[in-house]
Design a protein around this motif. Structure first.
Motif, PDB file in Angstrom:
ATOM      1  N   HIS A   1       0.822  -1.210   0.000  1.00 30.56           N
ATOM      2  CA  HIS A   1       0.000   0.000   0.000  1.00 30.56           C
ATOM      3  C   HIS A   1       0.865   1.273   0.000  1.00 30.56           C
ATOM      4  O   HIS A   1       0.613   2.219  -0.746  1.00 30.56           O
ATOM      5  CB  HIS A   1      -0.921  -0.031   1.226  1.00 30.56           C
ATOM      6  N   LEU A   2       1.928   1.236   0.818  1.00 37.56           N
ATOM      7  CA  LEU A   2       2.737   2.451   0.963  1.00 37.56           C
ATOM      8  C   LEU A   2       3.796   2.614  -0.127  1.00 37.56           C
ATOM      9  O   LEU A   2       4.110   3.722  -0.531  1.00 37.56           O
ATOM     10  CB  LEU A   2       3.425   2.449   2.340  1.00 37.56           C
ATOM     11  N   HIS A   3       4.342   1.491  -0.588  1.00 37.55           N
ATOM     12  CA  HIS A   3       5.501   1.607  -1.477  1.00 37.55           C
ATOM     13  C   HIS A   3       5.246   1.134  -2.899  1.00 37.55           C
ATOM     14  O   HIS A   3       6.110   1.270  -3.755  1.00 37.55           O
ATOM     15  CB  HIS A   3       6.689   0.830  -0.886  1.00 37.55           C
ATOM     16  N   VAL A   4       4.116   0.511  -3.167  1.00 34.29           N
ATOM     17  CA  VAL A   4       3.868   0.033  -4.532  1.00 34.29           C
ATOM     18  C   VAL A   4       2.677   0.770  -5.136  1.00 34.29           C
ATOM     19  O   VAL A   4       2.815   1.501  -6.122  1.00 34.29           O
ATOM     20  CB  VAL A   4       3.639  -1.502  -4.559  1.00 34.29           C
ATOM     21  N   LEU A   5       1.540   0.604  -4.539  1.00 35.87           N
ATOM     22  CA  LEU A   5       0.319   1.193  -5.102  1.00 35.87           C
ATOM     23  C   LEU A   5      -0.714   1.264  -3.983  1.00 35.87           C
ATOM     24  O   LEU A   5      -0.787   0.348  -3.161  1.00 35.87           O
ATOM     25  CB  LEU A   5      -0.181   0.246  -6.220  1.00 35.87           C
ATOM     26  N   ASP A   6      -1.509   2.318  -3.978  1.00 34.10           N
ATOM     27  CA  ASP A   6      -2.606   2.378  -3.004  1.00 34.10           C
ATOM     28  C   ASP A   6      -3.470   1.129  -3.155  1.00 34.10           C
ATOM     29  O   ASP A   6      -3.706   0.679  -4.282  1.00 34.10           O
ATOM     30  CB  ASP A   6      -3.491   3.600  -3.277  1.00 34.10           C
ATOM     31  N   ALA A   7      -3.910   0.599  -2.025  1.00 33.83           N
ATOM     32  CA  ALA A   7      -4.723  -0.629  -2.085  1.00 33.83           C
ATOM     33  C   ALA A   7      -5.854  -0.442  -3.095  1.00 33.83           C
ATOM     34  O   ALA A   7      -6.661   0.492  -2.957  1.00 33.83           O
ATOM     35  CB  ALA A   7      -5.267  -0.945  -0.710  1.00 33.83           C
ATOM     36  N   PRO A   8      -5.918  -1.289  -4.134  1.00 38.61           N
ATOM     37  CA  PRO A   8      -6.917  -1.065  -5.179  1.00 38.61           C
ATOM     38  C   PRO A   8      -8.352  -1.372  -4.757  1.00 38.61           C
ATOM     39  O   PRO A   8      -9.294  -0.934  -5.405  1.00 38.61           O
ATOM     40  CB  PRO A   8      -6.474  -2.003  -6.300  1.00 38.61           C
ATOM     41  N   GLN A   9      -8.505  -2.122  -3.655  1.00 41.37           N
ATOM     42  CA  GLN A   9      -9.854  -2.469  -3.146  1.00 41.37           C
ATOM     43  C   GLN A   9     -10.748  -2.982  -4.274  1.00 41.37           C
ATOM     44  O   GLN A   9     -11.852  -2.479  -4.498  1.00 41.37           O
ATOM     45  CB  GLN A   9     -10.506  -1.246  -2.476  1.00 41.37           C
ATOM     46  N   ILE A  10     -10.256  -3.955  -4.972  1.00 41.79           N
ATOM     47  CA  ILE A  10     -11.002  -4.520  -6.104  1.00 41.79           C
ATOM     48  C   ILE A  10     -12.320  -5.088  -5.585  1.00 41.79           C
ATOM     49  O   ILE A  10     -12.342  -5.791  -4.566  1.00 41.79           O
ATOM     50  CB  ILE A  10     -10.188  -5.663  -6.745  1.00 41.79           C
ATOM     51  N   SER A  11     -13.413  -4.779  -6.265  1.00 44.76           N
ATOM     52  CA  SER A  11     -14.677  -5.346  -5.777  1.00 44.76           C
ATOM     53  C   SER A  11     -14.940  -6.654  -6.532  1.00 44.76           C
ATOM     54  O   SER A  11     -14.927  -6.699  -7.758  1.00 44.76           O
ATOM     55  CB  SER A  11     -15.826  -4.358  -5.937  1.00 44.76           C
ATOM     56  N   ALA A  12     -15.094  -7.700  -5.761  1.00 43.86           N
ATOM     57  CA  ALA A  12     -15.358  -9.027  -6.342  1.00 43.86           C
ATOM     58  C   ALA A  12     -16.231  -9.773  -5.357  1.00 43.86           C
ATOM     59  O   ALA A  12     -16.223  -9.484  -4.152  1.00 43.86           O
ATOM     60  CB  ALA A  12     -14.043  -9.771  -6.555  1.00 43.86           C
ATOM     61  N   GLY A  13     -16.985 -10.729  -5.860  1.00 41.31           N
ATOM     62  CA  GLY A  13     -17.874 -11.500  -4.992  1.00 41.31           C
ATOM     63  C   GLY A  13     -17.075 -12.261  -3.941  1.00 41.31           C
ATOM     64  O   GLY A  13     -15.960 -12.704  -4.214  1.00 41.31           O
ATOM     65  N   PRO A  14     -17.633 -12.379  -2.717  1.00 40.01           N
ATOM     66  CA  PRO A  14     -16.883 -13.065  -1.650  1.00 40.01           C
ATOM     67  C   PRO A  14     -16.539 -14.513  -2.001  1.00 40.01           C
ATOM     68  O   PRO A  14     -15.490 -15.025  -1.597  1.00 40.01           O
ATOM     69  CB  PRO A  14     -17.819 -12.994  -0.445  1.00 40.01           C
TER      70      PRO A  14
END
Ligand SMILES: [Zn+2]
Ligand SMILES: [Zn+2]
Length: 304
Positions: free
Chosen positions: A103-116
Protein backbone atom coordinates in the motif's frame (compact mmCIF):
# COMPACT_ATOMS: atom_id res chain seq x y z
CA UNK A 1 -1.84 -22.29 35.77
CA UNK A 2 -0.25 -25.69 36.22
CA UNK A 3 -2.02 -26.88 33.08
CA UNK A 4 -0.64 -23.92 31.09
CA UNK A 5 2.91 -24.88 32.01
CA UNK A 6 2.38 -28.52 31.11
CA UNK A 7 0.43 -27.82 27.91
CA UNK A 8 3.44 -27.51 25.53
CA UNK A 9 4.71 -30.86 26.82
CA UNK A 10 1.49 -32.77 26.20
CA UNK A 11 0.16 -30.82 23.19
CA UNK A 12 0.63 -33.75 20.73
CA UNK A 13 -1.86 -35.78 22.77
CA UNK A 14 -4.50 -33.23 21.73
CA UNK A 15 -3.71 -33.47 18.00
CA UNK A 16 -6.38 -36.12 17.68
CA UNK A 17 -8.91 -33.32 18.14
CA UNK A 18 -7.20 -30.75 15.87
CA UNK A 19 -8.45 -30.74 12.23
CA UNK A 20 -5.22 -29.05 11.11
CA UNK A 21 -3.11 -32.06 12.12
CA UNK A 22 -2.60 -35.31 10.28
CA UNK A 23 -3.35 -37.12 13.55
CA UNK A 24 -6.89 -35.67 13.63
CA UNK A 25 -9.32 -38.52 14.35
CA UNK A 26 -11.03 -38.17 10.97
CA UNK A 27 -7.70 -38.49 9.11
CA UNK A 28 -6.72 -41.50 11.26
CA UNK A 29 -10.06 -43.13 10.55
CA UNK A 30 -9.65 -42.39 6.82
CA UNK A 31 -6.18 -44.00 6.84
CA UNK A 32 -7.45 -47.09 8.67
CA UNK A 33 -10.23 -47.51 6.10
CA UNK A 34 -7.77 -47.10 3.20
CA UNK A 35 -5.27 -49.50 4.78
CA UNK A 36 -8.00 -52.10 5.43
CA UNK A 37 -9.23 -51.72 1.87
CA UNK A 38 -5.68 -52.12 0.53
CA UNK A 39 -4.98 -55.28 2.60
CA UNK A 40 -8.32 -56.84 1.69
CA UNK A 41 -7.64 -56.23 -2.01
CA UNK A 42 -4.00 -57.41 -1.87
CA UNK A 43 -4.68 -60.45 0.38
CA UNK A 44 -8.24 -61.61 -0.46
CA UNK A 45 -8.40 -64.37 2.18
CA UNK A 46 -7.57 -62.04 5.07
CA UNK A 47 -10.19 -62.25 7.86
CA UNK A 48 -11.08 -59.39 10.25
CA UNK A 49 -8.91 -60.83 13.05
CA UNK A 50 -5.82 -61.17 10.85
CA UNK A 51 -6.46 -57.70 9.44
CA UNK A 52 -6.64 -56.17 12.92
CA UNK A 53 -3.40 -57.99 13.91
CA UNK A 54 -1.68 -56.53 10.84
CA UNK A 55 -2.88 -53.01 11.57
CA UNK A 56 -1.97 -53.16 15.26
CA UNK A 57 1.29 -55.12 15.01
CA UNK A 58 3.34 -54.11 18.06
CA UNK A 59 6.72 -54.53 16.35
CA UNK A 60 5.64 -52.08 13.65
CA UNK A 61 4.45 -49.35 16.03
CA UNK A 62 7.13 -49.73 18.72
CA UNK A 63 10.73 -50.23 17.66
CA UNK A 64 14.04 -48.35 17.67
CA UNK A 65 13.03 -46.30 14.61
CA UNK A 66 9.50 -45.34 15.72
CA UNK A 67 10.62 -44.38 19.22
CA UNK A 68 12.72 -41.59 17.66
CA UNK A 69 9.62 -40.39 15.75
CA UNK A 70 7.59 -40.17 18.98
CA UNK A 71 10.38 -38.36 20.84
CA UNK A 72 10.76 -35.82 18.02
CA UNK A 73 7.00 -35.29 17.84
CA UNK A 74 7.03 -34.14 21.47
CA UNK A 75 10.30 -32.20 21.21
CA UNK A 76 9.36 -30.31 18.01
CA UNK A 77 5.88 -29.47 19.28
CA UNK A 78 7.35 -28.16 22.52
CA UNK A 79 9.89 -26.02 20.63
CA UNK A 80 7.21 -24.67 18.30
CA UNK A 81 4.98 -23.58 21.15
CA UNK A 82 7.68 -22.30 23.49
CA UNK A 83 10.29 -20.90 21.07
CA UNK A 84 9.24 -20.61 17.39
CA UNK A 85 5.79 -19.03 17.79
CA UNK A 86 6.82 -16.51 20.50
CA UNK A 87 9.94 -15.67 18.45
CA UNK A 88 8.41 -15.37 14.97
CA UNK A 89 4.72 -14.77 15.62
CA UNK A 90 2.20 -16.09 13.12
CA UNK A 91 1.24 -15.51 9.51
CA UNK A 92 -1.06 -12.61 10.40
CA UNK A 93 1.93 -10.40 11.23
CA UNK A 94 3.56 -11.19 7.85
CA UNK A 95 0.21 -10.57 6.09
CA UNK A 96 -0.29 -7.15 7.66
CA UNK A 97 3.31 -6.09 6.92
CA UNK A 98 2.95 -7.27 3.28
CA UNK A 99 -0.34 -5.41 2.78
CA UNK A 100 1.14 -2.26 4.34
CA UNK A 101 4.35 -2.37 2.27
CA UNK A 102 2.34 -2.84 -0.94
CA UNK A 103 0.00 0.00 0.00
CA UNK A 104 2.74 2.45 0.96
CA UNK A 105 5.50 1.61 -1.48
CA UNK A 106 3.87 0.03 -4.53
CA UNK A 107 0.32 1.19 -5.10
CA UNK A 108 -2.61 2.38 -3.00
CA UNK A 109 -4.72 -0.63 -2.08
CA UNK A 110 -6.92 -1.07 -5.18
CA UNK A 111 -9.85 -2.47 -3.15
CA UNK A 112 -11.00 -4.52 -6.10
CA UNK A 113 -14.68 -5.35 -5.78
CA UNK A 114 -15.36 -9.03 -6.34
CA UNK A 115 -17.87 -11.50 -4.99
CA UNK A 116 -16.88 -13.06 -1.65
CA UNK A 117 -17.11 -16.57 -3.13
CA UNK A 118 -14.73 -15.67 -5.96
CA UNK A 119 -12.26 -14.08 -3.52
CA UNK A 120 -12.38 -16.95 -1.10
CA UNK A 121 -12.04 -19.66 -3.77
CA UNK A 122 -9.16 -17.92 -5.53
CA UNK A 123 -7.43 -17.25 -2.21
CA UNK A 124 -7.80 -20.92 -1.22
CA UNK A 125 -6.36 -22.11 -4.55
CA UNK A 126 -3.50 -19.60 -4.70
CA UNK A 127 -2.53 -20.17 -1.05
CA UNK A 128 -2.55 -23.93 -1.57
CA UNK A 129 -0.44 -23.86 -4.76
CA UNK A 130 2.02 -21.25 -3.46
CA UNK A 131 2.50 -23.11 -0.17
CA UNK A 132 2.95 -26.40 -2.02
CA UNK A 133 5.58 -24.84 -4.31
CA UNK A 134 7.39 -23.40 -1.29
CA UNK A 135 7.37 -26.82 0.38
CA UNK A 136 8.83 -28.37 -2.75
CA UNK A 137 11.61 -25.77 -3.02
CA UNK A 138 12.48 -26.12 0.66
CA UNK A 139 12.56 -29.90 0.33
CA UNK A 140 14.70 -29.65 -2.83
CA UNK A 141 17.15 -27.41 -0.97
CA UNK A 142 17.26 -29.99 1.87
CA UNK A 143 18.38 -32.61 -0.64
CA UNK A 144 20.78 -30.46 -2.67
CA UNK A 145 22.54 -28.39 -0.04
CA UNK A 146 25.10 -30.43 1.91
CA UNK A 147 24.46 -28.61 5.21
CA UNK A 148 20.68 -28.88 4.91
CA UNK A 149 20.96 -32.53 3.88
CA UNK A 150 22.78 -33.31 7.13
CA UNK A 151 19.73 -31.93 8.93
CA UNK A 152 17.11 -33.49 6.68
CA UNK A 153 18.65 -36.95 6.65
CA UNK A 154 17.30 -37.50 10.15
CA UNK A 155 13.86 -37.72 8.48
CA UNK A 156 15.29 -40.22 5.99
CA UNK A 157 17.00 -42.33 8.63
CA UNK A 158 13.62 -43.88 9.56
CA UNK A 159 13.69 -47.58 8.77
CA UNK A 160 10.01 -48.06 9.70
CA UNK A 161 7.59 -45.56 8.19
CA UNK A 162 4.48 -44.83 10.25
CA UNK A 163 2.17 -41.79 10.13
CA UNK A 164 4.29 -40.42 13.01
CA UNK A 165 7.39 -40.28 10.79
CA UNK A 166 6.13 -36.98 9.38
CA UNK A 167 7.13 -35.46 12.74
CA UNK A 168 10.61 -36.98 12.59
CA UNK A 169 12.47 -33.82 11.68
CA UNK A 170 15.55 -32.17 13.10
CA UNK A 171 14.54 -29.13 15.24
CA UNK A 172 16.34 -26.85 12.72
CA UNK A 173 14.21 -28.32 9.89
CA UNK A 174 11.16 -27.89 12.07
CA UNK A 175 12.08 -24.22 12.54
CA UNK A 176 12.66 -23.76 8.77
CA UNK A 177 9.28 -25.36 8.04
CA UNK A 178 7.48 -23.11 10.50
CA UNK A 179 9.21 -20.04 9.05
CA UNK A 180 8.31 -21.18 5.51
CA UNK A 181 4.66 -21.67 6.37
CA UNK A 182 4.15 -18.26 8.01
CA UNK A 183 6.09 -16.45 5.27
CA UNK A 184 4.31 -18.10 2.31
CA UNK A 185 0.80 -17.96 3.77
CA UNK A 186 1.43 -14.50 5.21
CA UNK A 187 2.64 -13.15 1.85
CA UNK A 188 -0.37 -14.49 -0.05
CA UNK A 189 -2.79 -13.28 2.62
CA UNK A 190 -1.12 -9.87 2.53
CA UNK A 191 -1.47 -9.59 -1.26
CA UNK A 192 -5.16 -10.56 -1.06
CA UNK A 193 -5.86 -8.19 1.86
CA UNK A 194 -4.19 -5.41 -0.14
CA UNK A 195 -6.15 -6.27 -3.30
CA UNK A 196 -9.57 -7.16 -1.95
CA UNK A 197 -9.79 -5.65 1.53
CA UNK A 198 -9.71 -7.22 4.96
CA UNK A 199 -12.79 -9.44 4.76
CA UNK A 200 -10.67 -12.27 3.42
CA UNK A 201 -11.87 -15.80 4.05
CA UNK A 202 -10.28 -19.08 3.16
CA UNK A 203 -12.60 -21.81 1.93
CA UNK A 204 -12.18 -24.16 4.84
CA UNK A 205 -13.29 -27.42 6.32
CA UNK A 206 -13.28 -27.22 10.14
CA UNK A 207 -11.02 -24.16 9.89
CA UNK A 208 -8.38 -25.76 7.61
CA UNK A 209 -7.69 -24.98 3.93
CA UNK A 210 -10.26 -27.20 2.23
CA UNK A 211 -7.89 -28.50 -0.44
CA UNK A 212 -5.27 -29.50 2.11
CA UNK A 213 -7.92 -31.10 4.32
CA UNK A 214 -9.41 -33.19 1.50
CA UNK A 215 -6.01 -34.34 0.26
CA UNK A 216 -4.95 -35.27 3.78
CA UNK A 217 -8.14 -37.31 4.11
CA UNK A 218 -7.29 -39.00 0.78
CA UNK A 219 -4.35 -40.91 2.19
CA UNK A 220 -1.63 -38.45 3.26
CA UNK A 221 -1.07 -40.51 6.42
CA UNK A 222 -0.20 -43.53 4.31
CA UNK A 223 2.76 -41.75 2.73
CA UNK A 224 4.70 -42.68 5.82
CA UNK A 225 3.63 -46.31 5.96
CA UNK A 226 4.51 -49.59 4.28
CA UNK A 227 1.31 -49.60 2.22
CA UNK A 228 2.28 -48.71 -1.37
CA UNK A 229 -1.04 -47.16 -2.32
CA UNK A 230 -0.67 -45.65 -5.80
CA UNK A 231 -2.99 -43.29 -7.68
CA UNK A 232 -2.37 -44.76 -11.16
CA UNK A 233 -2.28 -42.17 -13.92
CA UNK A 234 -3.65 -39.57 -11.48
CA UNK A 235 -0.12 -39.45 -10.02
CA UNK A 236 0.78 -37.05 -12.80
CA UNK A 237 -1.26 -34.50 -10.75
CA UNK A 238 -1.13 -35.60 -7.11
CA UNK A 239 1.72 -37.37 -5.28
CA UNK A 240 0.57 -40.74 -3.94
CA UNK A 241 1.69 -42.56 -0.77
CA UNK A 242 3.66 -45.05 -2.95
CA UNK A 243 5.56 -42.14 -4.49
CA UNK A 244 6.60 -40.70 -1.12
CA UNK A 245 7.68 -44.17 -0.04
CA UNK A 246 9.97 -44.25 -3.09
CA UNK A 247 11.37 -40.94 -1.82
CA UNK A 248 12.26 -42.73 1.43
CA UNK A 249 13.61 -45.88 -0.17
CA UNK A 250 17.31 -46.60 -0.03
CA UNK A 251 17.55 -46.67 -3.82
CA UNK A 252 15.49 -43.63 -4.88
CA UNK A 253 16.04 -41.16 -2.06
CA UNK A 254 16.13 -37.99 -4.12
CA UNK A 255 13.04 -38.28 -6.33
CA UNK A 256 9.40 -37.31 -5.62
CA UNK A 257 10.17 -34.30 -3.45
CA UNK A 258 6.67 -32.85 -3.72
CA UNK A 259 4.11 -32.57 -0.93
CA UNK A 260 0.76 -32.65 -2.80
CA UNK A 261 1.16 -31.51 -6.41
CA UNK A 262 3.25 -33.62 -8.80
CA UNK A 263 3.79 -30.67 -11.12
CA UNK A 264 7.00 -29.47 -9.44
CA UNK A 265 8.68 -32.89 -9.62
CA UNK A 266 7.71 -33.23 -13.26
CA UNK A 267 9.26 -29.85 -14.05
CA UNK A 268 12.33 -30.65 -11.99
CA UNK A 269 12.71 -34.15 -13.54
CA UNK A 270 12.52 -35.81 -10.12
CA UNK A 271 9.18 -37.51 -10.77
CA UNK A 272 8.97 -41.30 -10.31
CA UNK A 273 5.75 -43.29 -10.85
CA UNK A 274 4.48 -45.03 -7.72
CA UNK A 275 4.05 -48.32 -9.58
CA UNK A 276 7.77 -49.00 -9.12
CA UNK A 277 7.32 -49.20 -5.33
CA UNK A 278 7.83 -52.91 -4.59
CA UNK A 279 9.47 -54.43 -1.52
CA UNK A 280 11.17 -51.18 -0.62
CA UNK A 281 13.77 -50.86 2.12
CA UNK A 282 13.73 -47.57 3.96
CA UNK A 283 16.57 -45.62 5.50
CA UNK A 284 19.90 -44.19 4.42
CA UNK A 285 22.30 -45.92 2.05
CA UNK A 286 26.02 -46.08 2.75
CA UNK A 287 26.80 -43.01 0.67
CA UNK A 288 24.17 -40.88 2.39
CA UNK A 289 25.18 -42.18 5.79
CA UNK A 290 28.74 -41.01 5.27
CA UNK A 291 28.10 -37.86 3.21
CA UNK A 292 30.23 -35.10 4.68
CA UNK A 293 29.05 -31.47 4.70
CA UNK A 294 31.25 -30.81 1.67
CA UNK A 295 29.99 -33.63 -0.49
CA UNK A 296 27.02 -32.85 -2.63
CA UNK A 297 24.66 -35.75 -3.24
CA UNK A 298 24.48 -37.12 -6.77
CA UNK A 299 21.65 -35.65 -8.83
CA UNK A 300 19.72 -38.29 -10.75
CA UNK A 301 17.61 -37.49 -13.81
CA UNK A 302 14.57 -39.74 -13.30
CA UNK A 303 13.15 -39.10 -16.74
CA UNK A 304 15.82 -41.26 -18.34
ZN1 LIG B 1 13.42 -35.79 1.69
ZN1 LIG C 1 8.83 -38.28 4.42
Amino acid sequence: MMLDAVQPLIAPLLYVNDPAKRLFWMHILGSVVLAAWYFRAALPGLGPGALARRLLCKKYWWNASTRIDYALLFLNTFLKLVVFIPMLGGQLGVALITARVLHLHVLDAPQISAGPIFVSLSFTMVAFVFDDAARFLTHLAMHRNPFLWRIHRLHHSATTLTPFTVFRTHPIESFINYLRSIVTLGLISGVFIWGFGAQLQVWDILGVNALGFLLTLAGSNLRHSHIPLGFGSFERYIISPAQHQLHHSIDHGHGNLGAYLALWDRWNKTFIWGSSAHNLSFGLNDYEEKASPNRVLPVVDFTR
